[in-house]
Motif scaffolding. Structure first.
Motif, short mmCIF file in Angstrom:
data_model
loop_
_atom_site.label_atom_id
_atom_site.label_comp_id
_atom_site.label_asym_id
_atom_site.label_seq_id
_atom_site.Cartn_x
_atom_site.Cartn_y
_atom_site.Cartn_z
N PHE A 1 -7.78 0.17 -4.70
CA PHE A 1 -7.68 1.61 -4.88
C PHE A 1 -7.71 2.37 -3.55
CE2 PHE A 1 -9.81 1.65 -9.37
CZ PHE A 1 -8.64 1.16 -9.93
N CYS A 2 -7.75 1.67 -2.43
CA CYS A 2 -8.01 2.34 -1.17
C CYS A 2 -6.78 3.06 -0.60
CB CYS A 2 -8.56 1.35 -0.15
SG CYS A 2 -10.27 0.93 -0.47
N THR A 3 -7.08 4.00 0.27
CA THR A 3 -6.07 4.82 0.93
C THR A 3 -5.78 4.24 2.31
OG1 THR A 3 -6.93 6.75 -0.23
CG2 THR A 3 -5.51 7.16 1.69
N GLY A 4 -4.49 4.13 2.66
CA GLY A 4 -4.14 3.58 3.96
C GLY A 4 -2.64 3.38 4.08
N ASN A 5 -2.24 2.55 5.02
CA ASN A 5 -0.82 2.34 5.27
C ASN A 5 -0.23 1.16 4.50
OD1 ASN A 5 -1.79 0.12 6.63
ND2 ASN A 5 -1.09 0.76 8.66
N CYS A 6 -1.02 0.58 3.60
CA CYS A 6 -0.56 -0.52 2.72
C CYS A 6 -0.15 -1.76 3.51
CB CYS A 6 0.57 -0.06 1.81
SG CYS A 6 0.14 1.38 0.80
N HIS A 7 -0.76 -1.92 4.68
CA HIS A 7 -0.51 -3.10 5.51
C HIS A 7 -1.84 -3.82 5.69
CE1 HIS A 7 1.53 -5.61 8.46
NE2 HIS A 7 0.51 -5.43 9.28
N ASP B 1 0.63 7.03 -7.39
CA ASP B 1 1.74 6.25 -6.87
C ASP B 1 1.38 4.77 -7.04
OD1 ASP B 1 3.73 4.92 -5.50
OD2 ASP B 1 3.63 6.19 -3.70
N PHE B 2 2.02 4.10 -8.00
CA PHE B 2 1.68 2.72 -8.32
C PHE B 2 2.54 1.69 -7.58
CE2 PHE B 2 0.22 5.13 -12.04
CZ PHE B 2 -1.08 4.66 -12.15
N THR B 3 3.31 2.14 -6.61
CA THR B 3 4.27 1.24 -5.97
C THR B 3 3.62 -0.02 -5.43
OG1 THR B 3 5.65 3.14 -5.34
CG2 THR B 3 6.05 1.04 -4.20
N TYR B 4 2.65 0.13 -4.53
CA TYR B 4 2.03 -1.04 -3.91
C TYR B 4 1.04 -1.74 -4.84
CZ TYR B 4 4.30 -0.62 0.57
OH TYR B 4 5.25 -0.61 1.55
N TYR B 5 0.41 -0.98 -5.70
CA TYR B 5 -0.46 -1.59 -6.72
C TYR B 5 0.36 -2.56 -7.57
CZ TYR B 5 -4.43 -1.76 -9.95
OH TYR B 5 -5.50 -2.17 -10.71
N ASP B 6 1.56 -2.12 -7.96
CA ASP B 6 2.43 -2.97 -8.77
C ASP B 6 2.95 -4.18 -8.00
OD1 ASP B 6 2.07 -1.24 -10.85
OD2 ASP B 6 4.07 -0.35 -10.77
N TYR B 7 3.18 -4.02 -6.69
CA TYR B 7 3.59 -5.18 -5.89
C TYR B 7 2.57 -6.31 -6.04
CZ TYR B 7 7.18 -2.62 -3.17
OH TYR B 7 8.28 -1.91 -2.78
N ILE B 8 1.29 -5.95 -6.01
CA ILE B 8 0.23 -6.94 -6.08
C ILE B 8 0.16 -7.58 -7.46
CG2 ILE B 8 -2.27 -7.26 -5.92
CD1 ILE B 8 -2.16 -4.87 -3.83
N ILE B 9 0.13 -6.75 -8.50
CA ILE B 9 0.07 -7.27 -9.86
C ILE B 9 1.32 -8.10 -10.17
CG2 ILE B 9 -0.09 -6.69 -12.30
CD1 ILE B 9 -2.64 -6.09 -10.75
N ASP B 10 2.48 -7.60 -9.75
CA ASP B 10 3.74 -8.33 -9.96
C ASP B 10 3.68 -9.71 -9.31
OD1 ASP B 10 4.83 -6.23 -11.36
OD2 ASP B 10 6.08 -5.51 -9.71
N ALA B 11 3.11 -9.79 -8.11
CA ALA B 11 3.06 -11.07 -7.40
C ALA B 11 2.23 -12.09 -8.19
CB ALA B 11 2.47 -10.87 -6.01
#
Length: 551
Positions: A61-67, A89-99
């Motif tokens: 849930f953290c805030t940052g540059n997603c790197h 914005d679920f973009t990067y959250y979904d990347y993780i769950i999708d993986a």
């Protein structure tokens, strides 16, 4: 002269279900999940015979540059517009769950930590400017309670609703959900009561959307007698059982399963550290103390996940930070896992509670070869410990009767203060070697036997002659296949040393090391004519795992 250890298996005596308790993995850096190296390792776990494995990761849930960086990650899942309204914005959250899902595994969803826009700044020092504000957020802000519990409630509802819509309700209720991580230490800046408040609002929000979802807490650190984690654990379970619910004002809070952490020792940054090793006994003693409290509060029917169960507490530290991390590169890590997991399984049966240890280890991109971080692979090379999981993954689920006269009894659990005594600056010197294991019936009817040898002292050199007798085989010809993890087998670290310890091996050098990273046989397969019982004899070092398949 080597000592003799007698191991007896009765293939005709079923011992009930062999739980595959080891199917839980975790790591700090959530953004490593979907990078090529992360996907490669996820795929290796998904290829194991008992997949899917459940993956837990911090900072979702953290805030940052997603790197991803050591001990931090971010998804930017939540922020607020100029009117203070929530934006998701679920973009990067979904990347993780999708993986996790695309690789063939499942998520163990940690609900944490606090998004920057939701932090209660009363817990922070005054700061000025974007740089200073964000620096303080990365240091401590993500550990803070929310500025508004109703906003937190709405946030959790939005997350669970999104997951149910995107992945389907039936899929999502097969996952595990857990609130926060180690709220008894620096991961949580609030009090125990404030954590309970956060849990109450979270539980209400999760189950309002998905009543069938499984939610746990409190994921406290290692439980020692009289310690802060033990007091926090009791406070939380007492609140869930009898306390006033902060969200509903009713009595108690629903708790679907329970989590806490156990570690075998601690190795801080100390470049020239004196010898120290992790203790099997300290880790298992912490498990026992946690289960005692669970029974005390009447939660013995709950499943328990030891959502970090490891030799030590610093996954990102390596041999360049503390030379004692060397054990992670070698067969020692594999035998430590074998010994602790076998004892956890015995405790699980003894208490009548399903207990699942979660290995806090993954991979780190760009590290030097055999960095000594707590990982399963290094530069794509599978370490000895991953070969232990290859053995686990191949096993069936029907226990067979197993005895070893070299097995460590659980009497040490009654020894006062053993957990504390063995937790820090412990060398293991003078300790006996533990020789034990278990046996199961394989998926195709074969007999599968795991025998491990482990001494906490990583430098101990001792051979034992294993005299294995397998009853109930019948009168027939069988094929015996014998795999081994030790200093010379299923252990690419030895080949890396032979190749001159290159930091970044390539070409023929890399190929030679990589060629030794699979599960290797101790000897050629043997065909044996059996008349009722099979008797085998072989040598084992102080640190080794034998895996025999008889069919």
């Amino acid at each position: 002269m080597s000592k003799q250890v007698n191991v007896k298996v009765d293939a005709g005596e079923s011992g009930g279900v062999q739980e595959h308790l080891w199917r839980f993995i975790g790591y700090d850096e959530c953004n490593y999940t979907y990078i090529p190296e992360g996907m490669e390792l996820l795929g290796k776990f998904a290829a194991l015979g008992d997949a899917p494995y459940y993956f837990r990761t911090h900072f979702m849930f953290c805030t940052g540059n997603c790197h991803g960086t050591y001990k931090f990650g971010s998804t930017n899942i939540y922020w607020e517009d100029e009117n203070g309204e929530a934006v998701y914005d679920f973009t990067y959250y979904d990347y993780i769950i999708d993986a996790f899902l695309k690789s063939g595994n499942k998520p163990f969803v940690e609900l944490g930590f606090m998004p920057m826009a939701l932090v209660d700044t009363n817990y922070l020092k005054p700061a000025g400017g974007n740089w200073e504000n964000y620096a303080q957020y990365k240091e401590v802000g993500w550990t803070c309670p929310p500025k508004d519990y109703e906003k937190w409630h709405a946030f959790i509802k939005a997350v669970i609703s999104h997951l149910a819509e995107k992945y389907g309700r039936e899929e999502v209720i097969s996952w595990y959900f857990e609130l926060w991580n180690e709220p008894d230490i620096f991961y949580w800046s609030g009090t125990a009561a404030e954590y309970c408040k956060l849990f109450d609002y979270t539980e209400h929000a999760v189950h309002e959307v998905l009543p069938e979802a499984r939610l746990s807490g409190p994921a406290v650190t290692g439980i020692f007698e009289g310690g802060h984690a033990q007091k926090f654990f009791r406070f939380f379970l007492g609140h869930c059982r009898d306390g006033a619910n902060f969200c509903t004002q009713e009595k108690g809070t629903r708790l679907d399963f329970i989590t806490f952490h156990v570690k075998g020792g601690g190795f801080p940054f100390e470049m020239h550290a004196a010898k120290a090793v992790p203790s099997v006994e300290s880790l298992v003693h912490q498990v026992k103390l946690g289960l005692d409290i669970i029974k005390e509060y009447g939660y013995q029917d709950c499943e328990v996940v030891l959502s970090e169960a490891d030799p030590d507490g610093w996954a990102a530290g390596g041999v360049y930070d503390n030379a004692n991390m060397i054990f992670r590169n070698t067969e020692y890590y594999a035998t430590y896992v074998a010994s602790t997991y076998e004892k956890i399984d015995r405790l699980s049966v003894q208490y009548g509670i399903k207990v699942r240890p979660l290995a806090w280890a993954f991979m780190f991109p760009g590290e030097r070869c055999f960095e000594g971080t707590r990982t399963f692979t290094t530069q794509g090379i599978d370490k000895a410990v991953f070969n232990m999981f290859k053995i686990y993954g191949s096993l069936g689920d029907e226990k067979l009767a197993f005895e070893s006269d070299g097995a460590e009894k659980l009497d040490f659990l009654q020894e006062p203060e053993i957990g504390v005594k063995n937790h820090s600056r412990y060398t293991g010197e003078g300790e006996d070697t533990d020789v034990s294991g278990f046996a199961v019936k394989g998926r195709n009817g074969e007999i599968q036997i795991v025998v491990y040898s482990h001494c906490n002292d990583r430098d101990k050199e001792e051979d034992q002659t294993i005299c294995l007798k397998v009853d109930g085989v019948g009168s027939r010809e069988v094929n015996v296949r014998h795999y081994r993890i030790d200093s010379l087998h299923s252990n690419p670290y030895a080949e890396w040393e032979k190749q001159g310890r290159p930091l970044f091996p390539e070409g023929e050098q890399y190929a030679a090391i990589k060629a030794r990273d699979g599960l290797e046989k101790l000897c050629d397969d043997e065909k044996v004519t059996v008349q009722g019982s099979l008797e085998l004899q072989f040598e084992m070092p102080a640190h080794g795992v034998s895996y025999l398949v008889i069919k």
